[in-house]
Design a protein around this motif. Structure first.
Motif, PDB file in Angstrom:
ATOM      1  N   GLY A   1       0.824  -1.202   0.000  1.00 33.30           N
ATOM      2  CA  GLY A   1       0.000   0.000   0.000  1.00 33.30           C
ATOM      3  C   GLY A   1       0.856   1.249   0.000  1.00 33.30           C
ATOM      4  O   GLY A   1       1.817   1.369  -0.754  1.00 33.30           O
ATOM      5  N   GLU A   2       0.512   2.191   0.892  1.00 27.89           N
ATOM      6  CA  GLU A   2       1.230   3.461   0.940  1.00 27.89           C
ATOM      7  C   GLU A   2       2.310   3.433   2.010  1.00 27.89           C
ATOM      8  O   GLU A   2       2.105   2.925   3.115  1.00 27.89           O
ATOM      9  CB  GLU A   2       0.252   4.599   1.222  1.00 27.89           C
ATOM     10  CG  GLU A   2      -0.787   4.825   0.137  1.00 27.89           C
ATOM     11  CD  GLU A   2      -1.731   5.956   0.466  1.00 27.89           C
ATOM     12  OE1 GLU A   2      -1.556   7.050  -0.081  1.00 27.89           O
ATOM     13  OE2 GLU A   2      -2.659   5.730   1.272  1.00 27.89           O
ATOM     14  N   MET A   3       3.461   4.012   1.688  1.00 29.64           N
ATOM     15  CA  MET A   3       4.519   4.158   2.680  1.00 29.64           C
ATOM     16  C   MET A   3       3.999   5.019   3.830  1.00 29.64           C
ATOM     17  O   MET A   3       3.313   6.011   3.621  1.00 29.64           O
ATOM     18  CB  MET A   3       5.751   4.802   2.053  1.00 29.64           C
ATOM     19  CG  MET A   3       6.412   3.989   0.951  1.00 29.64           C
ATOM     20  SD  MET A   3       7.261   2.508   1.554  1.00 29.64           S
ATOM     21  CE  MET A   3       8.671   3.243   2.404  1.00 29.64           C
ATOM     22  N   GLY A   4       4.338   4.625   5.031  1.00 29.99           N
ATOM     23  CA  GLY A   4       3.845   5.343   6.204  1.00 29.99           C
ATOM     24  C   GLY A   4       2.657   4.681   6.848  1.00 29.99           C
ATOM     25  O   GLY A   4       2.308   5.002   7.986  1.00 29.99           O
TER      26      GLY A   4
ATOM     27  N   ILE B   1       4.938  15.456   6.162  1.00 30.34           N
ATOM     28  CA  ILE B   1       5.572  14.360   6.905  1.00 30.34           C
ATOM     29  C   ILE B   1       6.014  13.237   5.983  1.00 30.34           C
ATOM     30  O   ILE B   1       6.987  12.518   6.269  1.00 30.34           O
ATOM     31  CB  ILE B   1       4.589  13.831   7.970  1.00 30.34           C
ATOM     32  CG1 ILE B   1       4.262  14.932   8.988  1.00 30.34           C
ATOM     33  CG2 ILE B   1       5.144  12.600   8.678  1.00 30.34           C
ATOM     34  CD1 ILE B   1       3.152  14.562   9.948  1.00 30.34           C
ATOM     35  N   ALA B   2       5.344  13.080   4.853  1.00 28.46           N
ATOM     36  CA  ALA B   2       5.565  11.935   3.968  1.00 28.46           C
ATOM     37  C   ALA B   2       7.019  11.712   3.561  1.00 28.46           C
ATOM     38  O   ALA B   2       7.456  10.548   3.463  1.00 28.46           O
ATOM     39  CB  ALA B   2       4.683  12.064   2.724  1.00 28.46           C
ATOM     40  N   PRO B   3       7.817  12.753   3.294  1.00 32.42           N
ATOM     41  CA  PRO B   3       9.202  12.474   2.891  1.00 32.42           C
ATOM     42  C   PRO B   3      10.003  11.668   3.904  1.00 32.42           C
ATOM     43  O   PRO B   3      10.905  10.919   3.524  1.00 32.42           O
ATOM     44  CB  PRO B   3       9.792  13.883   2.709  1.00 32.42           C
ATOM     45  CG  PRO B   3       8.617  14.737   2.351  1.00 32.42           C
ATOM     46  CD  PRO B   3       7.486  14.184   3.164  1.00 32.42           C
ATOM     47  N   VAL B   4       9.664  11.804   5.187  1.00 31.44           N
ATOM     48  CA  VAL B   4      10.376  11.047   6.222  1.00 31.44           C
ATOM     49  C   VAL B   4      10.095   9.556   6.098  1.00 31.44           C
ATOM     50  O   VAL B   4      10.928   8.719   6.446  1.00 31.44           O
ATOM     51  CB  VAL B   4       9.969  11.561   7.621  1.00 31.44           C
ATOM     52  CG1 VAL B   4      10.670  10.776   8.719  1.00 31.44           C
ATOM     53  CG2 VAL B   4      10.289  13.041   7.760  1.00 31.44           C
ATOM     54  N   ASP B   5       8.905   9.221   5.603  1.00 35.58           N
ATOM     55  CA  ASP B   5       8.507   7.820   5.458  1.00 35.58           C
ATOM     56  C   ASP B   5       8.623   7.319   4.022  1.00 35.58           C
ATOM     57  O   ASP B   5       8.199   6.204   3.721  1.00 35.58           O
ATOM     58  CB  ASP B   5       7.040   7.649   5.904  1.00 35.58           C
ATOM     59  CG  ASP B   5       6.846   7.913   7.384  1.00 35.58           C
ATOM     60  OD1 ASP B   5       7.844   8.051   8.100  1.00 35.58           O
ATOM     61  OD2 ASP B   5       5.680   7.998   7.821  1.00 35.58           O
ATOM     62  N   SER B   6       9.205   8.088   3.148  1.00 35.89           N
ATOM     63  CA  SER B   6       9.141   7.789   1.720  1.00 35.89           C
ATOM     64  C   SER B   6      10.070   6.659   1.294  1.00 35.89           C
ATOM     65  O   SER B   6      11.074   6.361   1.948  1.00 35.89           O
ATOM     66  CB  SER B   6       9.489   9.037   0.911  1.00 35.89           C
ATOM     67  OG  SER B   6      10.859   9.373   1.094  1.00 35.89           O
ATOM     68  N   GLN B   7       9.721   6.071   0.164  1.00 36.52           N
ATOM     69  CA  GLN B   7      10.575   5.044  -0.432  1.00 36.52           C
ATOM     70  C   GLN B   7      11.954   5.610  -0.743  1.00 36.52           C
ATOM     71  O   GLN B   7      12.978   4.941  -0.510  1.00 36.52           O
ATOM     72  CB  GLN B   7       9.917   4.512  -1.710  1.00 36.52           C
ATOM     73  CG  GLN B   7      10.735   3.441  -2.422  1.00 36.52           C
ATOM     74  CD  GLN B   7       9.989   2.852  -3.609  1.00 36.52           C
ATOM     75  OE1 GLN B   7       8.773   3.009  -3.731  1.00 36.52           O
ATOM     76  NE2 GLN B   7      10.704   2.165  -4.492  1.00 36.52           N
ATOM     77  N   GLU B   8      11.999   6.835  -1.237  1.00 39.03           N
ATOM     78  CA  GLU B   8      13.272   7.439  -1.598  1.00 39.03           C
ATOM     79  C   GLU B   8      14.197   7.567  -0.398  1.00 39.03           C
ATOM     80  O   GLU B   8      15.409   7.302  -0.489  1.00 39.03           O
ATOM     81  CB  GLU B   8      13.039   8.824  -2.217  1.00 39.03           C
ATOM     82  CG  GLU B   8      12.352   8.802  -3.578  1.00 39.03           C
ATOM     83  CD  GLU B   8      10.868   8.487  -3.496  1.00 39.03           C
ATOM     84  OE1 GLU B   8      10.282   8.119  -4.538  1.00 39.03           O
ATOM     85  OE2 GLU B   8      10.268   8.598  -2.390  1.00 39.03           O
ATOM     86  N   ARG B   9      13.637   7.984   0.737  1.00 36.37           N
ATOM     87  CA  ARG B   9      14.476   8.122   1.931  1.00 36.37           C
ATOM     88  C   ARG B   9      15.055   6.786   2.359  1.00 36.37           C
ATOM     89  O   ARG B   9      16.242   6.664   2.666  1.00 36.37           O
ATOM     90  CB  ARG B   9      13.684   8.728   3.081  1.00 36.37           C
ATOM     91  CG  ARG B   9      14.525   8.779   4.360  1.00 36.37           C
ATOM     92  CD  ARG B   9      13.793   9.305   5.558  1.00 36.37           C
ATOM     93  NE  ARG B   9      14.663   9.227   6.719  1.00 36.37           N
ATOM     94  CZ  ARG B   9      14.398   8.546   7.828  1.00 36.37           C
ATOM     95  NH1 ARG B   9      13.271   7.871   7.936  1.00 36.37           N
ATOM     96  NH2 ARG B   9      15.248   8.535   8.832  1.00 36.37           N
ATOM     97  N   PHE B  10      14.221   5.769   2.368  1.00 34.23           N
ATOM     98  CA  PHE B  10      14.689   4.469   2.858  1.00 34.23           C
ATOM     99  C   PHE B  10      15.645   3.811   1.882  1.00 34.23           C
ATOM    100  O   PHE B  10      16.605   3.143   2.293  1.00 34.23           O
ATOM    101  CB  PHE B  10      13.491   3.585   3.216  1.00 34.23           C
ATOM    102  CG  PHE B  10      12.949   3.902   4.576  1.00 34.23           C
ATOM    103  CD1 PHE B  10      13.345   3.182   5.680  1.00 34.23           C
ATOM    104  CD2 PHE B  10      12.082   4.964   4.763  1.00 34.23           C
ATOM    105  CE1 PHE B  10      12.889   3.500   6.953  1.00 34.23           C
ATOM    106  CE2 PHE B  10      11.621   5.303   6.021  1.00 34.23           C
ATOM    107  CZ  PHE B  10      12.029   4.564   7.123  1.00 34.23           C
TER     108      PHE B  10
END
Length: 472
Positions: free
Chosen positions: A37-40, A95-104
């Motif tokens: 589903g969605e990251m986060g 907040i989403a960038p902290v939980d994003s696929q790109e960050r991880f």
């Protein structure tokens, strides 16, 4: 099918899964994170974050109508409901960038965006890959539970997963369920200009201390939220814009929109847990205090572990399993120190047992102390005098705390730490706090624990008298 070999495979990119992934990869483990589903997860996209953003907007609207006591002329706010939802979406986006696929992926995590399935006791498939890991973590969270009420299959309804996308203000929102989600949404929508009726089959805030719940219920009813308790729903009907909810006693509630908020169910479908030899029930994966399942390679955290369903519990569980998986250290989870809060106004917060639960568990060894917000100077200044703190004490140590009042969710943290660290009441009573703050209600409650000993003990008065007579 390509095979990926890794140290840890995490299924679910919500609070628990993301915490484990970030911690493990930065300490040198190879990590695969799978999310269909969605990251986060629910918290970011349909739970904690959007609900608190909506509540914040509702508080601003409410403040405009309640300034008379401060010498501010009340006005009826002009509410653009669609723009309120824009605010909610903007908070999520922030907040989403902290939980994003790109960050991880930047941290070094291999992220696969697909639904995972165990195909053996030590193998998972997802996204065209076969993942072979030393350890697996089920962190799939939960979703809204919609009971099989007659008629529900033909009636349009909202859940926490869909209500935040609702851009037109409901004229009359019917909420089935008087738990935290239902009551938070009920008050927020009322303050944003909706008529609201809550229909609860038992008692609203049924998990909370009844005295504390009464404080919030009185406030919500005073604001115009209709709350029907002991009102089991036997049928729903109607169509979009004209919903009917029939109660067991024959009453029929009519409204324009329906929110189902009767609880949550753990998301385990399609995971192939039986193939993996992972025991589970409808409540979640069956785990021990170490959060390990019947398959020693598989852990479960957060809602998937079948216990308390809070985002902060998932984060706590992450630390428990990281210590085991990365360092081989024994680590167990517990619940005695886990706080929770409901973000109505006033707020409700709890850590440990309620008074009724504590009396049952500890009997005559229990003492209960209270302090009321009305005796706090900051509460008086801000006219937030509704509420109290109640502390359950055994042998000088707090074992449970109930707070109903302004910022209860903030104040409960001190007591969660005290219980976790096994502090005595004297540690709280001796803490120096800035004046005037609401946090003084905790200090004063701790002080109230010692009042009978200090102020009602004849021996103390004799000693003080002797000191005054003979000590220069």
């Amino acid at each position: 099918m390509e095979t990926i070999t890794t140290d840890i495979c995490i299924i679910g990119a919500g609070s628990g899964g993301l915490s484990i992934a970030a911690g493990a990869v930065q300490m040198g483990a190879r990590v695969v994170l799978i999310e269909g589903g969605e990251m986060g997860g629910d918290c970011l996209n349909a739970g904690c974050v959007p609900s608190k953003a909506l509540i914040a907007a509702a508080k601003h609207a409410h403040a405009m109508t309640t300034g008379a006591a401060f010498g501010i002329t009340p006005v009826v706010p002009e509410i653009d409901f669609a723009k309120v939802k824009d605010h909610v979406a903007a908070v999520i986006e922030g907040i989403a960038p902290v939980d994003s696929q790109e960050r991880f992926e930047g941290l070094g995590v291999r992220v696969i965006r697909d639904w995972a399935k165990f195909t053996g006791p030590d193998e998972v498939t997802a996204g065209g890959y076969r993942i072979k890991a030393r350890r697996y973590v089920v962190a799939t969270g939960s979703r809204p539970f919609v009971p099989p009420i007659p008629g529900i299959e033909t009636v349009p309804y909202l859940t926490n997963e869909t209500i935040f996308a609702q851009r037109e203000r409901p004229a009359h929102l019917i909420v089935i369920g008087g738990g935290p989600i239902g009551m938070e949404m009920a008050q927020a929508h009322r303050r944003l200009g909706c008529a609201v009726t809550v229909v609860e089959g038992a008692k609203a805030f049924g998990r909370d201390d009844p005295d504390a719940a009464a404080v919030v219920l009185a406030k919500m009813r005073g604001e115009g939220v209709e709350i029907l308790e002991d009102a089991p729903v036997v049928r729903v009907g109607g169509h979009e814009g004209a919903i009917e909810v029939e109660i067991k006693d024959g009453r029929v509630v009519t409204g324009t929109h329906l929110l189902m908020a009767v609880g949550r169910q753990v998301s385990l479908e399609g995971l192939g847990l039986d193939v993996a030899g992972v025991e589970h029930t409808r409540k979640g994966v069956t785990v021990g205090a170490d959060l390990r399942s019947s398959n020693r390679k598989v852990y479960a955290v957060g809602d998937a572990a079948g216990g308390l369903q809070f985002t902060h519990v998932a984060g706590y569980h992450a630390g428990v399993v990281i210590r085991q998986m990365l360092f081989g250290l024994p680590s167990k989870s517990g619940t005695a120190h886990i706080p929770w809060a409901t973000y109505t106004d006033p707020e409700l917060a709890q850590v440990g047992p309620t008074e009724a639960e504590a009396r049952k568990a500890y009997g005559e060894t229990l003492t209960v102390v209270r302090f009321h917000y009305a005796e706090n100077d900051r509460a008086q200044a801000e006219r937030k005098t509704d509420g109290f703190i109640k502390v359950m004490v055994v042998k000088g140590r707090p074992v449970g705390v109930t707070i109903a009042g302004a910022q209860a969710g903030e104040l409960i943290g001190l007591w969660a730490m005290a219980i976790a660290a096994k502090l005595k009441m004297g540690a709280i009573a001796g803490t120096v706090l800035p004046y005037p703050t609401l946090s003084e209600v905790s200090k004063r409650a701790a002080g109230a624990h010692f009042s009978p000993t200090l102020f009602e003990n004849p021996m103390v008065k004799r000693i003080v008298g002797l000191v005054q007579r003979f000590v220069p």
